[in-house]
Motif scaffolding. Structure first.
Motif, short mmCIF file in Angstrom:
data_model
loop_
_atom_site.label_atom_id
_atom_site.label_comp_id
_atom_site.label_asym_id
_atom_site.label_seq_id
_atom_site.Cartn_x
_atom_site.Cartn_y
_atom_site.Cartn_z
N LYS A 133 0.83 -1.20 0.00
CA LYS A 133 0.00 0.00 0.00
C LYS A 133 0.87 1.26 0.00
N TYR A 134 2.00 1.19 0.69
CA TYR A 134 2.94 2.31 0.72
C TYR A 134 3.43 2.62 -0.70
N LYS A 135 3.80 1.57 -1.43
CA LYS A 135 4.31 1.76 -2.79
C LYS A 135 3.25 2.41 -3.68
N LYS A 136 2.00 1.97 -3.51
CA LYS A 136 0.91 2.54 -4.32
C LYS A 136 0.69 4.01 -3.99
N LEU A 137 0.75 4.35 -2.70
CA LEU A 137 0.54 5.74 -2.29
C LEU A 137 1.65 6.63 -2.84
N ILE A 138 2.88 6.19 -2.71
CA ILE A 138 4.03 6.95 -3.21
C ILE A 138 3.94 7.12 -4.73
N ALA A 139 3.42 6.09 -5.41
CA ALA A 139 3.31 6.14 -6.88
C ALA A 139 2.10 6.92 -7.34
N GLY A 140 1.28 7.43 -6.39
CA GLY A 140 0.12 8.23 -6.75
C GLY A 140 -1.07 7.41 -7.20
N LYS A 141 -1.10 6.12 -6.85
CA LYS A 141 -2.19 5.24 -7.29
C LYS A 141 -3.33 5.17 -6.28
N LYS A 171 -6.09 7.36 -4.37
CA LYS A 171 -6.73 8.67 -4.46
C LYS A 171 -7.63 8.98 -3.26
N LYS A 172 -7.94 7.96 -2.49
CA LYS A 172 -8.78 8.20 -1.31
C LYS A 172 -8.42 7.21 -0.22
N LEU A 173 -8.70 7.58 1.01
CA LEU A 173 -8.27 6.80 2.16
C LEU A 173 -8.89 5.42 2.19
N SER A 174 -10.08 5.28 1.64
CA SER A 174 -10.76 3.98 1.65
C SER A 174 -9.97 2.93 0.86
N GLN A 175 -9.06 3.39 -0.01
CA GLN A 175 -8.22 2.45 -0.76
C GLN A 175 -7.09 1.89 0.11
N LEU A 176 -6.83 2.55 1.23
CA LEU A 176 -5.82 2.04 2.15
C LEU A 176 -6.42 0.99 3.08
N TRP A 177 -7.63 1.22 3.54
CA TRP A 177 -8.28 0.29 4.46
C TRP A 177 -9.70 -0.01 4.02
N ALA A 178 -10.07 -1.26 4.18
CA ALA A 178 -11.43 -1.68 3.85
C ALA A 178 -12.41 -1.05 4.85
N ASN A 179 -13.66 -0.98 4.45
CA ASN A 179 -14.67 -0.35 5.30
C ASN A 179 -15.17 -1.34 6.36
N ASP A 180 -14.30 -1.69 7.30
CA ASP A 180 -14.68 -2.58 8.38
C ASP A 180 -14.23 -1.96 9.70
N VAL A 181 -14.20 -2.75 10.76
CA VAL A 181 -13.86 -2.21 12.09
C VAL A 181 -12.48 -1.58 12.10
N ILE A 182 -11.48 -2.31 11.61
CA ILE A 182 -10.12 -1.76 11.61
C ILE A 182 -10.01 -0.59 10.64
N GLY A 183 -10.73 -0.68 9.51
CA GLY A 183 -10.69 0.42 8.55
C GLY A 183 -11.21 1.70 9.15
N VAL A 212 -0.91 13.94 -2.88
CA VAL A 212 -0.43 13.20 -4.05
C VAL A 212 -0.94 13.84 -5.34
N MET A 213 -2.07 14.55 -5.24
CA MET A 213 -2.67 15.18 -6.42
C MET A 213 -2.02 16.52 -6.74
N PHE A 214 -1.12 16.99 -5.91
CA PHE A 214 -0.53 18.32 -6.09
C PHE A 214 0.04 18.54 -7.49
N ASN A 215 0.73 17.53 -7.97
CA ASN A 215 1.42 17.74 -9.25
C ASN A 215 0.51 17.48 -10.45
N LYS A 216 -0.80 17.26 -10.17
CA LYS A 216 -1.73 16.99 -11.27
C LYS A 216 -2.88 17.99 -11.32
N ILE A 217 -3.07 18.76 -10.27
CA ILE A 217 -4.17 19.73 -10.24
C ILE A 217 -3.65 21.08 -9.78
N THR A 218 -4.45 22.09 -10.01
CA THR A 218 -4.04 23.43 -9.60
C THR A 218 -4.19 23.58 -8.08
#
Length: 472
Positions: free
Chosen positions: A367-375, A377-389, A408-414
């Protein structure tokens, strides 16, 4: 610069002097337990890998010695190269006999142990294997081997095996009796105390060797006046045992054959260990020096004490489901120390965000690699929508990562679009108390993230580029 955590010093006269995890109470409880026992037993000190078992066992060993209790410490993993566990166990006693018998009848102890070694050596000898003897039959002309010859051969083999079994059984009884006499002779007759044999790192050994250590300790050394203490992660040891006997094995039932009592090593108070590590790695001094240098140059800088608080908060406000082991906490601070050391003085370290990414790198590398690579876009992609999420996304740690996900969106949006995105994220907060909203705004204002925009992300990328070059 301190990069790697060193083993703590254990003073002989005060073994708890550097007991930063405050486990003196456990040592005293266990000391009372082993000295009050009138029967041989095996105790398991159970704690997950990286929770400080080895340090505790070494401190406790010194405490036991100070109490006049003969104690051996054996790192099983360091002897994992051996082909026979019995050789290791007897050899460990032999190497320490002068030290452990100094309070008793030393000459008598050596006499008993020499006898035990001879008996042990006899137990190690193997008779000529049956298969080897059967092989000699193959050298004969089978056409000339009569049924009577085969019958006599089988009978002689069976007789030899029975005699070998009887001798082994008698030898084992003699070995155990002599070993018990040895254990009794190493302390004063007027103040008898057991020999405590600590076996550490068993869960790191080859599965076959770990099982053999357990079997030999229980069957050969299960005698009066000897108590075995195993320092293991039972879950990890169970995995090793299943590697031999299969996944269907009832591990707890199997281990109960060897272990009489379990003792769960208590975890330190949350945040206590991180506080200790920050001092040990001189993070306080490094941040203070950086602040003074930046102030001297006339540039604006965040107060270093705020950085320290942020670092501690990241680790102390982790949900229980995502707790870091002590070893993982050491790794986190070590990596942060590297990032801090190699960050130019004219750049902010952004401690809070760097620490958050380091934790993600260690606990969730993919998940760290995906975040660093900009893949992501929202926190729900890091954790599933369950108790721990839910727990992770609404924790202080989750708040920080949510800001990073937006960055992560800084270099793609104004910058304007980024501000709108931040506003949307905060106002979509499901927490009716506004706690999440307030903390997120507080951090954004504190680090002036809205106005720094792309520069913030670029600085973060440089910090993590350094960290990414190191792994454990």
């Amino acid at each position: 610069m301190i990069i790697k955590s060193r083993e703590i010093e254990i003073p002989e006269d005060d073994p708890f002097a550097n007991d930063v995890l405050e486990r003196k109470e456990s040592a005293e409880i266990l000391t009372e337990f082993v000295t009050s026992s009138e029967e041989p037993m095996v105790i398991c000190i159970d704690a997950p890998w990286g929770m400080g078992k080895t340090t505790f066992l070494k401190i406790w060993k010194q405490h036991l010695k100070n109490e006049g209790i003969p104690t051996l410490y054996f790192n099983a993993w360091e002897s994992d190269f051996s082909d026979d566990a019995l050789v290791c166990l007897i050899g460990e006693i032999s190497a320490s006999i002068n030290e452990i018998s100094k309070d008793g009848n030393e000459s008598k102890a050596k006499e008993y142990f020499d006898k035990a070694k001879k008996l042990g050596s006899a137990l190690l000898k193997r008779s000529i294997p049956v298969l080897a003897k059967m092989g000699t039959m193959g050298a004969l002309d089978l056409d000339q081997v009569t049924e009577a010859t085969l019958s006599d051969f089988a009978e002689s083999l069976a007789k030899e095996q029975i005699e070998h079994y009887e001798k082994s059984k008698q030898g084992l009884l003699a070995f155990r009796e002599t070993l018990s006499n040895f254990a009794s002779s190493i302390t004063s007759e007027n103040d008898q105390k057991p020999l405590v044999f600590i076996i550490d790192e068993l869960d790191r050994c080859r599965p076959n060797f770990a099982i053999e250590i357990l079997e030999k300790a229980k069957h050969f050394f299960n005698v009066e006046n000897i108590i075995f203490v195993l320092g293991v992660d039972k879950e990890q040891l169970g995995s090793s045992i299943k590697a031999i006997y299969g996944d269907s094995l009832n591990v707890n039932g199997y281990l109960r054959r060897f272990i009489d009592f379990d003792y769960l090593l208590p975890q330190p108070a949350k945040g206590k260990f991180i506080e200790i590590l920050l001092k040990k790695y001189s993070i306080h001094d490094l941040l203070e020096q950086r602040e003074n240098d930046i102030k001297a140059s006339g540039r604006e800088v965040l107060n270093y004490t705020d950085d320290l608080k942020d670092i501690q908060r990241i680790f102390t406000e982790m949900p229980e489901e995502y707790d870091l082991t002590l070893r993982e906490q050491i790794h986190c601070i070590s990596l942060f120390n590297i990032a801090l050391k190699f960050t130019p003085e004219n750049e902010s370290i952004y401690s809070l965000f760097v620490c958050s990414l380091i934790v993600l790198k260690i606990k969730e590398p993919e998940k760290y690699k995906k975040l660093i690579a900009g893949k992501i876009k929202k926190l729900s992609q890091l954790w599933a929508n369950d108790v721990i999420g839910n727990a992770m996304s609404t924790s202080y740690y989750g708040i920080v990562l949510n800001i990073l996900v937006a960055c992560v969106m800084f270099n793609k949006i104004t910058e304007e679009d980024f501000k709108k995105d931040i506003h949307r994220r905060i106002h979509d907060d499901p927490n009716p108390s506004g706690y999440y909203r307030d903390r997120m705004w507080g951090l954004i204002r504190k680090y002036n993230i809205e106005s720094k925009g792309v520069k913030f992300l670029e600085a973060m990328s440089r910090r993590m580029e350094i960290v990414n070059r190191f792994s454990n």
